[in-house]
Write an enzyme that holds these catalytic residues in place. Sequence first.
Site, PDB file in Angstrom:
ATOM      1  N   THR A   1     130.061  88.940 -40.052  1.00 56.18           N
ATOM      2  CA  THR A   1     131.099  89.127 -38.989  1.00 56.18           C
ATOM      3  C   THR A   1     132.160  90.433 -39.288  1.00 56.18           C
ATOM      4  OG1 THR A   1     132.508  87.495 -40.011  1.00 56.18           O
ATOM      5  CG2 THR A   1     131.095  86.757 -38.155  1.00 56.18           C
TER       6      THR A   1
ATOM      7  N   ALA B   1     123.755  88.653 -57.433  1.00 57.74           N
ATOM      8  CA  ALA B   1     123.659  86.948 -57.061  1.00 57.74           C
ATOM      9  C   ALA B   1     124.422  86.947 -56.036  1.00 57.74           C
ATOM     10  CB  ALA B   1     124.433  86.245 -58.156  1.00 57.74           C
TER      11      ALA B   1
ATOM     12  N   SER C   1     129.785  89.409 -55.429  1.00 53.88           N
ATOM     13  CA  SER C   1     130.399  90.575 -55.191  1.00 53.88           C
ATOM     14  C   SER C   1     130.980  91.215 -56.731  1.00 53.88           C
ATOM     15  CB  SER C   1     131.843  90.386 -54.517  1.00 53.88           C
ATOM     16  OG  SER C   1     131.519  89.946 -52.964  1.00 53.88           O
TER      17      SER C   1
ATOM     18  N   SER D   1     130.153  94.029 -57.642  1.00 53.56           N
ATOM     19  CA  SER D   1     130.738  95.131 -57.523  1.00 53.56           C
ATOM     20  C   SER D   1     131.870  95.563 -57.096  1.00 53.56           C
ATOM     21  CB  SER D   1     129.597  96.298 -56.832  1.00 53.56           C
ATOM     22  OG  SER D   1     129.646  95.848 -55.578  1.00 53.56           O
TER      23      SER D   1
ATOM     24  N   ASP E   1     134.566  91.477 -49.279  1.00 49.31           N
ATOM     25  CA  ASP E   1     134.374  91.304 -50.750  1.00 49.31           C
ATOM     26  C   ASP E   1     135.654  91.663 -51.298  1.00 49.31           C
ATOM     27  OD1 ASP E   1     131.929  90.888 -49.906  1.00 49.31           O
ATOM     28  OD2 ASP E   1     131.080  92.498 -50.863  1.00 49.31           O
TER      29      ASP E   1
ATOM     30  N   TYR F   1     120.696  95.630 -45.021  1.00 48.16           N
ATOM     31  CA  TYR F   1     122.245  95.478 -44.790  1.00 48.16           C
ATOM     32  C   TYR F   1     122.535  96.648 -43.721  1.00 48.16           C
ATOM     33  CZ  TYR F   1     126.877  94.788 -44.998  1.00 48.16           C
ATOM     34  OH  TYR F   1     128.403  94.516 -44.735  1.00 48.16           O
TER      35      TYR F   1
HETATM   36  C1  GLA Z   1     128.207  91.926 -48.277  1.00 48.73           C
HETATM   37  C2  GLA Z   1     129.118  92.942 -47.663  1.00 48.73           C
HETATM   38  C3  GLA Z   1     130.408  92.485 -46.837  1.00 48.73           C
HETATM   39  C4  GLA Z   1     129.917  91.251 -45.941  1.00 48.73           C
HETATM   40  C5  GLA Z   1     128.927  90.259 -46.473  1.00 48.73           C
HETATM   41  C6  GLA Z   1     128.075  89.490 -45.666  1.00 48.73           C
HETATM   42  O1  GLA Z   1     128.792  91.063 -48.982  1.00 48.73           O
HETATM   43  O2  GLA Z   1     129.758  93.655 -48.774  1.00 48.73           O
HETATM   44  O3  GLA Z   1     131.053  93.223 -46.272  1.00 48.73           O
HETATM   45  O4  GLA Z   1     129.384  91.946 -44.647  1.00 48.73           O
HETATM   46  O5  GLA Z   1     127.695  91.042 -47.101  1.00 48.73           O
HETATM   47  O6  GLA Z   1     129.410  88.665 -44.755  1.00 48.73           O
END
Ligand code: GLA
Length: 366
Positions: free
Chosen positions: A19, A105, A108, A110, A154, A203
Amino acid sequence: MSARVFWAPGRVNLIGEFTDLVGGPVLPAALDLGVRIEAEAAETIDLCSHELGGRARLAADGSPLGDENEGWARYVAAVAVELALLGRPAAGLEGEISSTLPIGAGLSSSAALEVAAGLALCAAAGFSLEPLELAQAARRAEHRAVGVPCGILDQAASLLGRAGSAVLLDTGSLAYEYIPLPAGLALVIIDSGVSRRLESSGYATRQEEVERALAAFTGRDPTEITLAELETAEAKGRLDSIAARRLRHAISEGERVREVARLLGDPTPASLQRLGEVFAAGHESVRSDWEASTPELDLLVELAREKGAIAARMTGGGFGGSIVALAWTDEAEGLADAVLGAYESHADAQAKAYVCRASDGAREIS
Ligand code: GLA
């Protein structure tokens, strides 16, 4: 500065997946797993890491020194470049990076590295930014480092996290509030063992597809488009069916985020039952409308529900990575073991579970 220590957590998104690509709401929690940097001010940037392997050797403005800057060093370099653009005086860092976050995994790792590096670089130069300014710089650094057009989820979660709460963030206005989690609720994260790499995943394609859908609604705030309007536009041929499905996920997911935030505030048995249904609908929407789940994630979600989770769904950027399941603390380890045991007999990959609690966001810790 003599050696100082900075910490930035990873995140789990409870709901509100993708979103942030349309300015919608997200509901992450910061984890008790993260990246730690212990460093002191120096002329250049020289950071090493046993866990991540290798070294980052950079000028204070982020330009490379030598040819050792592979892998994770790109993120540190990109953060230094973004901070220089915001006026951070050139000051380097020398020290060590360690991490308790699994890589690939979907938790986040990174973003946690970018945020920890950002905090340390700001401190070394006596430069300060508001948490959301740093989150935005770190997000731009992710784009710069690996070319992934990610949203703010993230980096904002890593900076804004609060122990015991999830963060309800409107990624359009960046307004946020804390949603306390019911006492005794554990976050059971199960990594499918099928690693994800944002830059090689679909993505970016998904983002292009949802933007194609938004082009049919020029001038409209994406978060105000209704499912009924979307249906009409599709029926009139104003957008193709793939684009329509991507936007349908983003719209319906926004509604689910708001409902989950309400349900968590009133955890009666009926609300918890509904929470399970909303998570299930969220997972199904990522699977069939956004098309970013995997058979392993679907299996884990099914097993978590079967073994008694209050709610379960995939979490993060998809195409591999982890699921998040909600369970009471005294049942969490048992649930994790039961899911891992059953997964082992069905899947080729090796899953791993982390029982976490919602934790405080990034900060200097000593
Ligand atoms: C990754 C992206 C985020 C977000 C998620 C899905 O983690 O870095 O910005 O879009 O995917 O919610």
